[in-house]
Design a protein around this motif. Structure first.
Motif, PDB file in Angstrom:
ATOM      1  N   VAL A   1       0.862  -1.182   0.000  1.00  0.00           N
ATOM      2  CA  VAL A   1       0.000   0.000   0.000  1.00  0.00           C
ATOM      3  C   VAL A   1       0.897   1.231   0.000  1.00  0.00           C
ATOM      4  N   ALA A   2       0.729   2.077  -1.015  1.00  0.00           N
ATOM      5  CA  ALA A   2       1.602   3.235  -1.187  1.00  0.00           C
ATOM      6  C   ALA A   2       0.808   4.538  -1.162  1.00  0.00           C
TER       7      ALA A   2
ATOM      8  N   ALA B   1       1.168  -2.359  -6.481  1.00  0.00           N
ATOM      9  CA  ALA B   1       0.804  -1.594  -5.289  1.00  0.00           C
ATOM     10  C   ALA B   1      -0.618  -1.049  -5.405  1.00  0.00           C
ATOM     11  N   TYR B   2      -1.273  -0.925  -4.252  1.00  0.00           N
ATOM     12  CA  TYR B   2      -2.515  -0.167  -4.166  1.00  0.00           C
ATOM     13  C   TYR B   2      -2.097   1.265  -3.848  1.00  0.00           C
ATOM     14  N   VAL B   3      -2.327   2.168  -4.797  1.00  0.00           N
ATOM     15  CA  VAL B   3      -1.798   3.530  -4.698  1.00  0.00           C
ATOM     16  C   VAL B   3      -2.857   4.494  -4.186  1.00  0.00           C
ATOM     17  N   HIS B   4      -2.495   5.236  -3.156  1.00  0.00           N
ATOM     18  CA  HIS B   4      -3.348   6.305  -2.635  1.00  0.00           C
ATOM     19  C   HIS B   4      -2.733   7.636  -3.046  1.00  0.00           C
TER      20      HIS B   4
ATOM     21  N   ILE C   1      -0.031   1.166   5.752  1.00  0.00           N
ATOM     22  CA  ILE C   1       0.721   1.854   4.697  1.00  0.00           C
ATOM     23  C   ILE C   1       2.144   1.309   4.692  1.00  0.00           C
ATOM     24  N   ASP C   2       2.575   0.834   3.538  1.00  0.00           N
ATOM     25  CA  ASP C   2       3.919   0.262   3.408  1.00  0.00           C
ATOM     26  C   ASP C   2       4.925   1.247   2.823  1.00  0.00           C
ATOM     27  N   ILE C   3       4.439   2.175   1.994  1.00  0.00           N
ATOM     28  CA  ILE C   3       5.324   3.067   1.244  1.00  0.00           C
ATOM     29  C   ILE C   3       4.773   4.492   1.298  1.00  0.00           C
ATOM     30  N   LEU C   4       5.660   5.448   1.538  1.00  0.00           N
ATOM     31  CA  LEU C   4       5.309   6.861   1.441  1.00  0.00           C
ATOM     32  C   LEU C   4       6.276   7.539   0.488  1.00  0.00           C
TER      33      LEU C   4
ATOM     34  N   ALA D   1       8.867   1.786   3.760  1.00  0.00           N
ATOM     35  CA  ALA D   1       9.864   2.491   2.954  1.00  0.00           C
ATOM     36  C   ALA D   1       9.367   3.902   2.669  1.00  0.00           C
ATOM     37  N   ILE D   2      10.234   4.873   2.884  1.00  0.00           N
ATOM     38  CA  ILE D   2       9.914   6.277   2.651  1.00  0.00           C
ATOM     39  C   ILE D   2      10.853   6.826   1.587  1.00  0.00           C
TER      40      ILE D   2
END
Length: 254
Positions: A8-9, A31-34, A80-83, A132-133
């Motif tokens: 989830v990004a 990825a599921y992108v927000h 949330i996995d990725i920002l 991961a950021i």
């Protein structure tokens, strides 16, 4: 195997330019992108394109400078996995023609906006075992660029914030890196040229392209590919680094 399968990004400023390219590539890789963006139309168009290709995306129309709006969106998302802190604005001018309101606006969007997402999302990442950021800095953070006082200030802050976050959250399995692009051919560049150099668009585009040692501007998709690597498990041993993607601008511009 997709590089971001079931991740989830969150991508700020995902409705155009570099952010758009990152959203599209991340979705393509599973990825599921927000998409966090103030421009509802742009963000919805990106989400529509992603869904048409079989990907997953959701739009959150918000202002990253408003912490409550960011926190509310993060609470809705959950895990949330990725920002990717991509949202940003530019300002052309030195300190003498940078008005207080200009300075404040650049700082609010580019620096406070990143602070708000980090403040809201890092606790979520900690509670789910890591993440991961990626922060979008700029070559302007490390070299002197004429007439970019406020912009350089803001990107220097991002460069330093990235190091601080990486150091503080290693124990929580959170990685933080930054990317420093040189000029990237986005709609912003085209708009800037047409506004400031009417009738000389071709000439100015060539001049800006030639200022890169490699002889051209980057494409947003090229930035997205580096972002994908740094946010994927392929980069599991990488944190606290900045990656110039600059066509040789920093070290070969002589």
């Amino acid at each position: 195997m997709l590089k971001l399968q079931d991740k989830v990004a969150v991508v700020t400023g995902g409705g155009s330019g570099i952010g758009k390219a990152i959203c599209e590539l991340f979705a393509k890789e599973g990825a599921y992108v927000h998409i966090f963006d103030l421009n509802a139309e742009g963000a919805e168009n990106v989400a529509k394109e992603i869904k048409a290709k079989g990907g997953n995306a959701q739009v959150h129309v918000l202002n990253v400078t408003n912490q409550l709006e960011v926190i509310t969106a993060v609470q809705v998302i959950g895990k949330i996995d990725i920002l990717v802190n991509n949202a940003g604005i530019a300002h052309v001018g030195n300190i003498e023609n940078c008005k207080e309101e200009d300075f404040s606006k650049v700082f609010d969007v580019n620096v406070k906006g990143a602070y708000n997402t980090l403040y809201s999302i890092i606790p979520v990442m900690k509670s789910h075992g890591g993440g991961a950021i990626l922060n979008l800095a700029s070559i302007a953070a490390v070299v002197g660029i004429p007439d970019r006082f406020a912009y350089s200030m803001s990107k220097g802050a991002i460069y330093a914030m990235n190091l601080s976050v990486a150091r503080d959250y290693m124990k929580d399995n959170i990685r933080s890196n930054s990317i420093s692009p040189a000029r990237v051919h986005t709609p912003f560049v085209d708009g800037f040229i047409s506004k400031n150099y009417p009738g000389k668009e071709g000439e100015m585009f060539k001049k800006l392209s030639d200022s890169q040692p490699i002889g051209r501007m980057a494409q947003p998709e090229e930035i997205a590919k580096l972002a994908l690597f740094l946010c994927s498990d392929d980069a599991a041993f990488i944190t606290g680094n900045d990656y110039p993607i600059d066509g040789g601008f920093i070290k070969l511009n002589n």
